[in-house]
Write an enzyme that holds these catalytic residues in place. Structure first.
Site, PDB file in Angstrom:
ATOM      1  N   CYS A  65     -36.110 -74.263 -46.752  1.00 54.32           N
ATOM      2  CA  CYS A  65     -37.578 -74.766 -47.034  1.00 54.32           C
ATOM      3  C   CYS A  65     -37.848 -73.852 -48.111  1.00 54.32           C
ATOM      4  O   CYS A  65     -38.932 -72.782 -47.726  1.00 54.32           O
ATOM      5  CB  CYS A  65     -38.530 -74.748 -45.939  1.00 54.32           C
ATOM      6  SG  CYS A  65     -38.134 -76.281 -44.988  1.00 54.32           S
ATOM      7  N   ARG A  82     -26.494 -65.142 -53.702  1.00 48.54           N
ATOM      8  CA  ARG A  82     -26.213 -64.440 -55.133  1.00 48.54           C
ATOM      9  C   ARG A  82     -26.862 -65.005 -56.241  1.00 48.54           C
ATOM     10  O   ARG A  82     -27.400 -64.696 -57.199  1.00 48.54           O
ATOM     11  CB  ARG A  82     -24.594 -64.286 -55.351  1.00 48.54           C
ATOM     12  CG  ARG A  82     -24.270 -63.334 -54.399  1.00 48.54           C
ATOM     13  CD  ARG A  82     -22.819 -62.696 -54.723  1.00 48.54           C
ATOM     14  NE  ARG A  82     -22.821 -62.208 -55.958  1.00 48.54           N
ATOM     15  CZ  ARG A  82     -22.265 -62.603 -57.293  1.00 48.54           C
ATOM     16  NH1 ARG A  82     -21.582 -63.862 -57.280  1.00 48.54           N
ATOM     17  NH2 ARG A  82     -22.255 -61.820 -58.213  1.00 48.54           N
TER      18      ARG A  82
END
Ligand SMILES: *Cc1c(COP(=O)(O)O)cnc(C)c1O
Length: 433
Positions: free
Chosen positions: A362, A331
């Site tokens: 990553c 979110r």
């Protein structure tokens, strides 16, 4: 109490949820883990049910918008608390059915139901379709007529109001992908189509103006526009709309800067404007439906992580990295949602450290928050992000091949696993070598 009454600190200085020590829960179930106070969810269902019954009568049926938090036991809780539910996909319908949720209390949403979704929903006897567009109406009408049944529907209408909230969660505007706008004439057109379509019973109309709304105004504006539209339908089509669904969207307290909402009072205020507008436009009051998602489940939850590193970049900022991130809570990456975070094993220590909370992916956008006020942290600390019950587990992904955390329910001083932690084996279960 921290933000909500079920978050507290015990004598050991540990954060608790529903009276249970979160540091112990982290030890027992591992991290990351979603922990939910089941009693808080049940209490919120009762608040909505009681207020809706008082305001709208015995046939009131608040719906739980299950996209907010969806797993089998959640549907069982909603069923036991006498709620109806919204489903938005075949997968949600399947989960609800498997959990034994009564099909007649299901409202089936979505702006692109496939032919298979329509067939599956009719097979299981879904009570109400919320039809989004003409293509869906035609497809549903043909399938219902072929089966010799009449399907109850609501039509999704776009009232065209701005709920003063974040753009990414605004859905009531005219240019929305959802529904049929009143101002363009498309709403009246689809009402007429529905009235003459075989196999279709037009029970009512639906709108949903947005999410994380703290004022009554967007709801009363929507009610005003929708009641006028019902009056127009009565005039133009000599047809009485029996049900008005005003959607979900009431806000939740995520941080100290958010207000606390009195939900029962908000429902009473919405009810009183609906009654007033119906009187003003001389129409019989339809059955009124509300469909909260976030406000039923968000506050009940928190997520536990383990701190892996603390990095201070002199003159720039501080990073706390945890063993989860955007795969379990996308979110912040999606719409910069604010959260409250704290070190669960030193919950009473002053929050005098400012840090960006980073996940383990990553991806430099993999953050849970920036510039957050939190305690000084070190590797091995348990970090809690509060109010993660809604749109966290249900939005979780396996990005970077990270298994999804378990969902643990806490009630009456005991914890139980509702969804077990995914394993690496689960991750490759569908791979064909
Ligand atoms: C998402 C959604 C809801 C629930 O919204 P909340 O903000 O979680 O209360 C209700 N109705 C519809 C149609 C939705 O798409």
């Amino acid at each position: 109490m921290i933000l909500h009454k079920h978050f507290d600190v015990n004598a050991r200085g540990h954060l608790t949820i529903g009276g249970l020590d979160t540091v112990e829960l982290a030890k027992q179930y591992g991290t990351p883990a979603y922990i939910l106070d089941e009693e808080v969810i049940r209490e919120q269902c009762r608040v909505y049910r009681k207020a809706a019954t008082q305001c709208f009568g015995e046939d009131a049926l608040p719906l739980y918008a299950s996209k907010a938090l969806c797993f089998s036991t959640m549907y069982r809780i909603a069923a036991e608390e006498g709620m109806g539910i919204d489903c938005v996909s075949g997968g949600e319908l399947f989960t609800a059915k498997r959990a034994g949720f009564p099909a007649e209390r299901i409202y089936f949403h979505g702006n692109n139901k496939t032919d298979r979704d329509i067939r599956d929903a009719l097979d299981m006897g879904v009570g109400t379709f919320v039809v989004d567009n003409q293509d869906e109406l035609t497809a549903l009408s043909e399938e219902a007529a072929r089966r010799g049944i009449t399907q109850r529907i609501l039509l999704r209408i776009t009232p065209g109001i701005d709920p003063h909230t974040h753009r990414a969660v605004v859905t009531g505007n005219v240019d929305s992908k959802f529904g049929n706008a009143i101002v363009t004439g498309q709403a009246m057109k689809i009402v007429k189509e529905a009235l003459s379509a075989p196999g279709i019973d037009l029970a009512g109309i639906h709108c949903h103006v947005g999410s994380q709304i703290f004022d009554i105004e967007p709801f009363s504006d929507a009610a005003d526009i929708m009641v006028r539209f019902i009056a127009d339908i009565k005039k133009e089509c000599q047809y009485e709309i029996r049900e008005l669904n005003l959607g979900g969207g009431l806000g939740v307290r995520y941080t100290e800067y958010d207000r606390e909402i009195d939900y029962a009072d908000a429902i009473r205020q919405i009810a009183s404007v609906v009654t007033e507008y119906c009187r003003a436009h001389d129409i019989r009051q339809p059955r009124v439906i509300l469909e909260p998602g976030r406000s039923l489940v968000a506050a009940a939850g928190l997520t536990l992580y383990t701190v892996g590193s603390v990095k201070e970049i002199p003159g720039f900022k501080n990073y706390i990295s945890v063993d989860g991130g955007m795969p379990d809570n996308p979110r912040y990456a999606l719409y910069q949602s604010s959260y409250t975070a704290l070190i669960a094993n030193r919950a009473n220590a002053p929050r005098d450290f400012r840090a960006t909370l980073a996940g383990r992916c990553c991806e430099s956008g993999d953050l849970l928050g920036e510039d957050m006020e939190i305690q000084h942290a070190k590797r091995g600390d348990i970090l809690a992000v509060l109010v993660t019950g809604a749109y966290n587990y249900s939005m979780a992904s396996n990005y970077n091949r990270i298994p999804r955390p378990p969902v643990i329910l806490v009630r009456n001083g005991e914890a139980r696993v509702a969804v077990r932690r995914e394993t690496y084996e689960d991750l490759v279960a569908n791979d064909i070598l």
